[in-house]
Write an enzyme that holds these catalytic residues in place. Structure first.
Site, PDB file in Angstrom:
ATOM      1  N   LYS A   1     -89.786-150.692  28.786  1.00  0.00           N
ATOM      2  CA  LYS A   1     -90.280-151.022  27.432  1.00  0.00           C
ATOM      3  C   LYS A   1     -89.059-151.293  26.548  1.00  0.00           C
ATOM      4  O   LYS A   1     -88.315-152.220  26.839  1.00  0.00           O
ATOM      5  CB  LYS A   1     -91.170-149.886  26.923  1.00  0.00           C
ATOM      6  CG  LYS A   1     -92.444-149.699  27.791  1.00  0.00           C
ATOM      7  CD  LYS A   1     -93.397-148.703  27.186  1.00  0.00           C
ATOM      8  CE  LYS A   1     -94.697-148.588  27.945  1.00  0.00           C
ATOM      9  NZ  LYS A   1     -94.628-147.673  29.111  1.00  0.00           N
TER      10      LYS A   1
ATOM     11  N   ARG B   1     -89.319-152.407  35.934  1.00  0.00           N
ATOM     12  CA  ARG B   1     -90.537-151.600  35.775  1.00  0.00           C
ATOM     13  C   ARG B   1     -90.400-150.307  36.587  1.00  0.00           C
ATOM     14  O   ARG B   1     -90.254-150.358  37.804  1.00  0.00           O
ATOM     15  CB  ARG B   1     -91.725-152.429  36.278  1.00  0.00           C
ATOM     16  CG  ARG B   1     -93.083-151.943  35.885  1.00  0.00           C
ATOM     17  CD  ARG B   1     -94.078-153.063  36.015  1.00  0.00           C
ATOM     18  NE  ARG B   1     -93.893-154.025  34.939  1.00  0.00           N
ATOM     19  CZ  ARG B   1     -94.415-153.902  33.712  1.00  0.00           C
ATOM     20  NH1 ARG B   1     -95.186-152.867  33.429  1.00  0.00           N
ATOM     21  NH2 ARG B   1     -94.192-154.796  32.779  1.00  0.00           N
TER      22      ARG B   1
ATOM     23  N   ASP C   1     -93.024-137.520  26.423  1.00  0.00           N
ATOM     24  CA  ASP C   1     -93.091-138.798  27.137  1.00  0.00           C
ATOM     25  C   ASP C   1     -92.576-139.848  26.154  1.00  0.00           C
ATOM     26  O   ASP C   1     -93.294-140.290  25.256  1.00  0.00           O
ATOM     27  CB  ASP C   1     -94.550-139.053  27.538  1.00  0.00           C
ATOM     28  CG  ASP C   1     -94.734-140.384  28.236  1.00  0.00           C
ATOM     29  OD1 ASP C   1     -93.824-141.233  28.158  1.00  0.00           O
ATOM     30  OD2 ASP C   1     -95.806-140.594  28.837  1.00  0.00           O
TER      31      ASP C   1
ATOM     32  N   THR D   1     -90.742-144.483  30.874  1.00  0.00           N
ATOM     33  CA  THR D   1     -90.656-145.687  31.694  1.00  0.00           C
ATOM     34  C   THR D   1     -89.318-146.335  31.379  1.00  0.00           C
ATOM     35  O   THR D   1     -88.642-145.957  30.421  1.00  0.00           O
ATOM     36  CB  THR D   1     -91.799-146.676  31.373  1.00  0.00           C
ATOM     37  OG1 THR D   1     -91.822-146.892  29.966  1.00  0.00           O
ATOM     38  CG2 THR D   1     -93.137-146.137  31.837  1.00  0.00           C
TER      39      THR D   1
ATOM     40  N   GLU E   1     -86.063-141.955  52.151  1.00  0.00           N
ATOM     41  CA  GLU E   1     -86.758-140.745  51.686  1.00  0.00           C
ATOM     42  C   GLU E   1     -85.769-139.587  51.568  1.00  0.00           C
ATOM     43  O   GLU E   1     -84.935-139.379  52.459  1.00  0.00           O
ATOM     44  CB  GLU E   1     -87.899-140.382  52.636  1.00  0.00           C
ATOM     45  CG  GLU E   1     -89.169-141.134  52.254  1.00  0.00           C
ATOM     46  CD  GLU E   1     -90.093-141.371  53.412  1.00  0.00           C
ATOM     47  OE1 GLU E   1     -89.595-141.872  54.443  1.00  0.00           O
ATOM     48  OE2 GLU E   1     -91.282-141.073  53.291  1.00  0.00           O
TER      49      GLU E   1
ATOM     50  N   TYR F   1     -85.263-147.899  53.707  1.00  0.00           N
ATOM     51  CA  TYR F   1     -85.987-146.632  53.552  1.00  0.00           C
ATOM     52  C   TYR F   1     -84.989-145.532  53.265  1.00  0.00           C
ATOM     53  O   TYR F   1     -83.945-145.448  53.909  1.00  0.00           O
ATOM     54  CB  TYR F   1     -86.756-146.283  54.833  1.00  0.00           C
ATOM     55  CG  TYR F   1     -88.244-146.375  54.620  1.00  0.00           C
ATOM     56  CD1 TYR F   1     -88.851-145.626  53.612  1.00  0.00           C
ATOM     57  CD2 TYR F   1     -89.046-147.203  55.396  1.00  0.00           C
ATOM     58  CE1 TYR F   1     -90.211-145.710  53.384  1.00  0.00           C
ATOM     59  CE2 TYR F   1     -90.404-147.295  55.173  1.00  0.00           C
ATOM     60  CZ  TYR F   1     -90.991-146.543  54.155  1.00  0.00           C
ATOM     61  OH  TYR F   1     -92.325-146.637  53.928  1.00  0.00           O
TER      62      TYR F   1
HETATM   63  N1  DSN Z   1     -99.567-149.546  29.054  1.00  0.00           N
HETATM   64  C1  DSN Z   1     -98.521-148.997  28.249  1.00  0.00           C
HETATM   65  C2  DSN Z   1     -98.624-149.445  26.837  1.00  0.00           C
HETATM   66  O1  DSN Z   1     -98.977-150.587  26.643  1.00  0.00           O
HETATM   67  O2  DSN Z   1     -98.333-148.698  25.921  1.00  0.00           O
HETATM   68  C3  DSN Z   1     -98.428-147.546  28.352  1.00  0.00           C
HETATM   69  O3  DSN Z   1     -98.423-147.171  29.679  1.00  0.00           O
END
Ligand code: DSN
Length: 424
Positions: A235, A241, A206, A232, A62, A60
């Site tokens: 990707k 993730r 984003d 994110t 925080e 933990y």
């Molecule tokens: N779910 C993602 C995508 O497939 O583009 C975006 O969050």
């Protein structure tokens, strides 16, 4: 000796939980034997996976490095500092927050830093390639804030900055969002900044889909133009993730910090933060630039094959990692093609197309991305073959013989390209 020494025998997962073991084996087989073309997916490296599965999950912490609400944080502090410093270096930015559990929470932290409930935000319409968290009425972003949208130009299928400016002028949003889930072209962040400046509006980019392309130098960076950049990590950037937030201004950084914690999150996922640090190190390596360039080369091969095969692509092709195929004139749906491709061992997702007439559960298109197969080592030759297989399935979606023969051929190709995480 005063205390008795305890020896722990570690049982393996198969003995502890045969059910979960079984389902992981099934998923391993699926990943190994199939072609992964979902544009938002990738294969994290064995190092990233190992760290994400490490004992750092026990801690933990925080708060932030040097200022935690728990003892024993000195080592996770070091990991988090490394993640922050590497991320700053990767995107040439002054401030980085690596605690967001996801892209959705990264966006939420930005909204709550700058807006009050009921304030107006403006993103790209979901049907045109926008994202749920950019104002959809079924998402917190549309529930908490008044959301309005801009669209693509239906003739050119591209972002149209005259239209966007007209919409901003009319709606006067407090915050505008750029960055998309299904836009196959380069985004002109400078043009967004100019509009934002003219109408005194904040700009959030984003960059979740293209973060790896930006890191690899094959897409311009939003950092010089946006008030905030969210992303994110899993990707095109190929990490664990999770999410992160970047900004240049220290006041904004302060606001983000307190919105992430204690605003919307509790204990940070220190195992994921350390895995992010590993992924950022990998992305700083010169080989990542070659990877990003290959993603684009691979997309271009698919583009050429689909052009030759007469398959319609929105905007006519792609400059990035994804293609949006449109079947509205073919008499088949995105759902049908997704299902037929799955039978052939090829995973994609159905996707709405600009001007969509069908529901998001049916759709008229599919989205295809090359980041994962590029990680797996596939190049132009394989992409050409894959493009031909996809085309064959599109033209013969109900021909079981073709689907099963293609599946066999897909399996044979996959045998030559082991998964990076085959043994995890
Ligand atoms: N779910 C993602 C995508 O497939 O583009 C975006 O969050």
């Amino acid at each position: 000796m005063f205390f008795q020494k305890h020896k722990r025998k570690s049982k393996d997962l198969k003995q502890i939980d045969p059910d979960i073991f079984y389902w992981i084996q099934q998923e391993r087989k699926r990943q190994k034997e199939g072609l992964e073309l979902i544009a938002s997916e990738n294969y994290a490296s064995p190092a990233v996976c190992r760290v994400q599965g490490s004992l750092l999950t026990n801690k933990y912490a925080e708060g932030y490095p040097g200022k935690r609400y728990y003892g024993g944080c000195k080592y996770v502090d070091e990991c988090e500092i490394l993640a922050i410093e590497r991320l700053k270096q990767l995107f040439q930015v002054n401030h980085a927050n690596v605690q967001a559990h996801s892209g959705s929470q990264a966006n939420m932290a930005v909204f709550l830093s700058e807006l009050k409930p009921g304030d107006k935000i403006m993103g790209l319409d979901l049907f045109h390639g926008g994202h749920l968290t950019h104002g959809s009425p079924v998402n917190f972003s549309g529930l908490l804030f008044q959301s309005v949208f801009y669209t693509l130009n239906l003739e050119t299928e591209l972002l149209d900055f005259n239209q966007i400016e007209d919409q901003v002028k009319k709606e006067r949003p407090k915050l505008m969002i750029a960055g998309y889930s299904a836009y196959p072209r380069i985004i002109d962040f400078k043009a967004f900044r100019q509009i934002a400046d003219r109408y005194n509006c904040l700009l959030l980019v984003d960059m979740a889909h293209i973060a790896g392309l930006v890191a690899g130098g094959v897409h311009p960076s939003p950092v010089p133009y946006a008030d905030y950049v969210t992303s994110t990590t899993h990707k095109t950037l190929r990490g664990p993730r999770g999410g992160f937030i970047l900004c240049q201004d220290s006041l904004k950084e302060k606001k983000i910090k307190s919105k992430i914690f204690p605003g919307i999150q509790g204990g940070p996922l220190q195992h994921v933060i350390a895995a992010k640090a590993v992924a950022f190190k990998e992305a700083l390596d010169p080989s990542f630039k070659i990877y990003a360039q290959q993603i684009i080369k691979n997309t271009k091969v698919l583009e050429k094959v689909f052009q030759k095969q007469g398959i319609k692509m929105r905007t006519g092709g792609s400059d990035n990692h994804l293609l949006l195929l449109d079947f509205s004139q073919l008499g088949v749906t995105g759902k049908q093609i997704e299902e037929s491709l799955e039978k052939a061992g090829i995973t994609v997702n159905k996707n709405t197309v600009p001007g969509e007439k069908r529901s998001p559960f049916v759709t008229s298109g599919i989205r295809i991305g090359t980041a994962a197969l590029t990680t797996r080592g596939m190049k132009e030759t394989e992409m050409e073959q894959i493009g031909l297989w996809i085309s064959k399935v599109i033209y013969n979606p109900s021909n079981e013989e073709i689907l099963s023969k293609t599946h066999q051929e897909v399996k044979e190709l996959c045998q030559g390209f082991p998964l990076p995480t085959d043994d995890l």
